[in-house]
Design an enzyme around this catalytic site. Structure first.
Site, PDB file in Angstrom:
ATOM      1  N   GLN A 182      51.478  58.642  19.829  1.00  0.00           N
ATOM      2  CA  GLN A 182      51.406  57.317  19.187  1.00  0.00           C
ATOM      3  C   GLN A 182      52.608  57.095  18.263  1.00  0.00           C
ATOM      4  O   GLN A 182      52.445  56.669  17.120  1.00  0.00           O
ATOM      5  CB  GLN A 182      50.118  57.181  18.375  1.00  0.00           C
ATOM      6  CG  GLN A 182      48.854  57.086  19.219  1.00  0.00           C
ATOM      7  CD  GLN A 182      47.650  56.619  18.401  1.00  0.00           C
ATOM      8  OE1 GLN A 182      47.467  57.030  17.266  1.00  0.00           O
ATOM      9  NE2 GLN A 182      46.825  55.761  18.987  1.00  0.00           N
ATOM     10  N   TYR A 204      52.655  53.351  17.426  1.00  0.00           N
ATOM     11  CA  TYR A 204      51.519  52.968  16.562  1.00  0.00           C
ATOM     12  C   TYR A 204      51.659  53.603  15.170  1.00  0.00           C
ATOM     13  O   TYR A 204      51.457  52.939  14.147  1.00  0.00           O
ATOM     14  CB  TYR A 204      50.233  53.419  17.244  1.00  0.00           C
ATOM     15  CG  TYR A 204      48.940  53.020  16.578  1.00  0.00           C
ATOM     16  CD1 TYR A 204      48.438  51.723  16.707  1.00  0.00           C
ATOM     17  CD2 TYR A 204      48.190  53.943  15.854  1.00  0.00           C
ATOM     18  CE1 TYR A 204      47.231  51.367  16.118  1.00  0.00           C
ATOM     19  CE2 TYR A 204      46.980  53.597  15.266  1.00  0.00           C
ATOM     20  CZ  TYR A 204      46.499  52.306  15.407  1.00  0.00           C
ATOM     21  OH  TYR A 204      45.300  51.960  14.818  1.00  0.00           O
TER      22      TYR A 204
HETATM   23  P1  NDP Z   1      39.585  46.147  18.835  1.00  0.00           P
HETATM   24  O1  NDP Z   1      40.476  46.450  19.989  1.00  0.00           O
HETATM   25  O2  NDP Z   1      38.138  46.466  18.932  1.00  0.00           O
HETATM   26  O3  NDP Z   1      39.747  44.607  18.407  1.00  0.00           O
HETATM   27  C1  NDP Z   1      41.033  44.103  18.199  1.00  0.00           C
HETATM   28  C2  NDP Z   1      40.967  42.688  17.687  1.00  0.00           C
HETATM   29  O4  NDP Z   1      42.319  42.265  17.452  1.00  0.00           O
HETATM   30  C3  NDP Z   1      40.364  41.719  18.684  1.00  0.00           C
HETATM   31  O5  NDP Z   1      39.672  40.698  17.980  1.00  0.00           O
HETATM   32  C4  NDP Z   1      41.605  41.144  19.363  1.00  0.00           C
HETATM   33  O6  NDP Z   1      41.404  39.833  19.902  1.00  0.00           O
HETATM   34  C5  NDP Z   1      42.567  41.091  18.200  1.00  0.00           C
HETATM   35  N1  NDP Z   1      43.962  41.029  18.615  1.00  0.00           N
HETATM   36  C6  NDP Z   1      44.656  41.919  19.370  1.00  0.00           C
HETATM   37  N2  NDP Z   1      45.918  41.473  19.555  1.00  0.00           N
HETATM   38  C7  NDP Z   1      46.019  40.285  18.902  1.00  0.00           C
HETATM   39  C8  NDP Z   1      47.031  39.317  18.770  1.00  0.00           C
HETATM   40  N3  NDP Z   1      48.257  39.481  19.314  1.00  0.00           N
HETATM   41  N4  NDP Z   1      46.763  38.182  18.063  1.00  0.00           N
HETATM   42  C9  NDP Z   1      45.555  37.983  17.503  1.00  0.00           C
HETATM   43  N5  NDP Z   1      44.541  38.870  17.605  1.00  0.00           N
HETATM   44  C10 NDP Z   1      44.771  39.993  18.301  1.00  0.00           C
HETATM   45  O7  NDP Z   1      40.259  46.928  17.600  1.00  0.00           O
HETATM   46  P2  NDP Z   1      39.567  47.738  16.403  1.00  0.00           P
HETATM   47  O8  NDP Z   1      38.502  46.929  15.793  1.00  0.00           O
HETATM   48  O9  NDP Z   1      39.292  49.106  16.837  1.00  0.00           O
HETATM   49  O10 NDP Z   1      40.808  47.846  15.382  1.00  0.00           O
HETATM   50  C11 NDP Z   1      41.044  46.879  14.369  1.00  0.00           C
HETATM   51  C12 NDP Z   1      42.195  47.349  13.500  1.00  0.00           C
HETATM   52  O11 NDP Z   1      41.869  48.608  12.933  1.00  0.00           O
HETATM   53  C13 NDP Z   1      43.505  47.547  14.262  1.00  0.00           C
HETATM   54  O12 NDP Z   1      44.578  47.169  13.441  1.00  0.00           O
HETATM   55  C14 NDP Z   1      43.534  49.030  14.510  1.00  0.00           C
HETATM   56  O13 NDP Z   1      44.827  49.501  14.679  1.00  0.00           O
HETATM   57  C15 NDP Z   1      42.901  49.538  13.231  1.00  0.00           C
HETATM   58  N6  NDP Z   1      42.305  50.864  13.337  1.00  0.00           N
HETATM   59  C16 NDP Z   1      41.299  51.123  14.225  1.00  0.00           C
HETATM   60  C17 NDP Z   1      40.738  52.382  14.278  1.00  0.00           C
HETATM   61  C18 NDP Z   1      39.611  52.694  15.176  1.00  0.00           C
HETATM   62  O14 NDP Z   1      39.184  53.859  15.175  1.00  0.00           O
HETATM   63  N7  NDP Z   1      39.046  51.755  15.926  1.00  0.00           N
HETATM   64  C19 NDP Z   1      41.227  53.455  13.430  1.00  0.00           C
HETATM   65  C20 NDP Z   1      42.276  53.090  12.523  1.00  0.00           C
HETATM   66  C21 NDP Z   1      42.790  51.829  12.501  1.00  0.00           C
HETATM   67  P3  NDP Z   1      40.707  39.650  21.377  1.00  0.00           P
HETATM   68  O15 NDP Z   1      39.250  39.908  21.160  1.00  0.00           O
HETATM   69  O16 NDP Z   1      41.005  38.252  21.732  1.00  0.00           O
HETATM   70  O17 NDP Z   1      41.340  40.663  22.285  1.00  0.00           O
END
Ligand code: NDP
Length: 242
Positions: free
Chosen positions: A145, A148
């Protein structure tokens, strides 16, 4: 006191939990998303929170999206949670330029794109909250990553610098760095890899999106006015930084 809030990527996973926690704290929330209309509709129906679609990697779309959200919310945004994020994992020696660019654009450049249109309003109001979602892997680095980890480390630098610029204006800027949380992003990880990750988490389980949601809601409240430039690790003890 109820405030006006935008949560990017606020319709699924951690973002959805943040949107709900902010609503439960009494705020008016607009939840942004990228393209999954079905999930956004289901989220709206379940929570009563308005979902608004635009790409946080596109500056002009963010300016227009913020304006539309402010119209729907009835005034300038007072709370911004930069949560939207993607992964494009792979070893660096095999990583394409596209994978690098996609992740930097959505996970890091989005912070400029979203925060720039709302910061003047917060400064003028003398109150504001920006919370950025980083990651444990931005703190410690993670094999596979590089893109990332670089973006999420950049989120921490952004947070600390902007916090210094806006502190005197009543605008706090903080960061939450989740560990592994049980969302779609983590479900994409193969089970054997997930088992070894869980074995390395002292708490012995994945985190819950709601646990991150409530931590973010706390940082967005009046009670957190003396906390700025902070990186709150929420990772079950998996990584303890100084
Ligand atoms: P998900 O993949 O479950 O959800 C991602 C969300 O971001 C969705 O609502 C998606 O929209 C939206 N999204 C993605 N790309 C864009 C874009 N270009 N413009 C607008 N919206 C966008 O992610 P998580 O809930 O797992 O993660 C949320 C955050 O937390 C992220 O920043 C991730 O890096 C961070 N994180 C997550 C961890 C984990 O364990 N899950 C750990 C550490 C950090 P749509 O539904 O339309 O696709």
């Amino acid at each position: 006191m109820g405030r006006r809030a935008i949560v990017t990527g606020g319709t699924r996973g951690i973002g959805a939990a943040i949107s709900v926690a902010l609503k439960e704290a009494g705020h008016s929330v607009a939840a942004n998303y990228a393209g999954n209309d079905e999930a956004a509709k289901a989220f709206e129906a379940e929570t009563g929170i308005k979902a608004v679609k635009w790409d946080v990697g596109d500056y002009d779309a963010c300016v227009a999206g913020v304006a539309a959200a402010e119209k729907a919310l009835g005034g300038p945004v007072e709370i911004l949670v930069n949560n939207a994020g993607i992964t494009r994992d792979g070893m660096f020696h095999k990583m394409s330029k596209q994978s690098w660019d996609d992740v930097i654009r959505v996970d890091l450049t989005s912070l400029f794109n979203m925060t720039r249109p709302v910061i003047d309003g917060m400064r003028e109001a003398g109150w504001g909250r920006v919370v950025n979602i980083s990651s444990i892997n931005g703190q410690k680095g993670q094999m596979g990553q590089v893109n990332y980890s670089a973006a999420k480390a950049g989120v921490i630098g952004f947070t600390k610098a902007l916090a210094q610029e806006t502190a005197r204006k009543g605008v706090t800027v903080n960061c939450v760095a989740p560990g592994y949380i049980d969302t779609d992003m983590v479900s994409a990880v193969p089970q054997n890899v997930l088992d070894s990750i869980i074995a390395g988490i002292p708490v012995g389980r994945l985190g819950k999106a709601e646990e991150i949601g409530r931590a973010v809601a706390y940082l967005c409240g009046d009670d957190a006015g003396f906390i700025t430039g902070a990186v709150l690790a929420a990772n079950g003890g998996q990584y303890m930084s100084g």
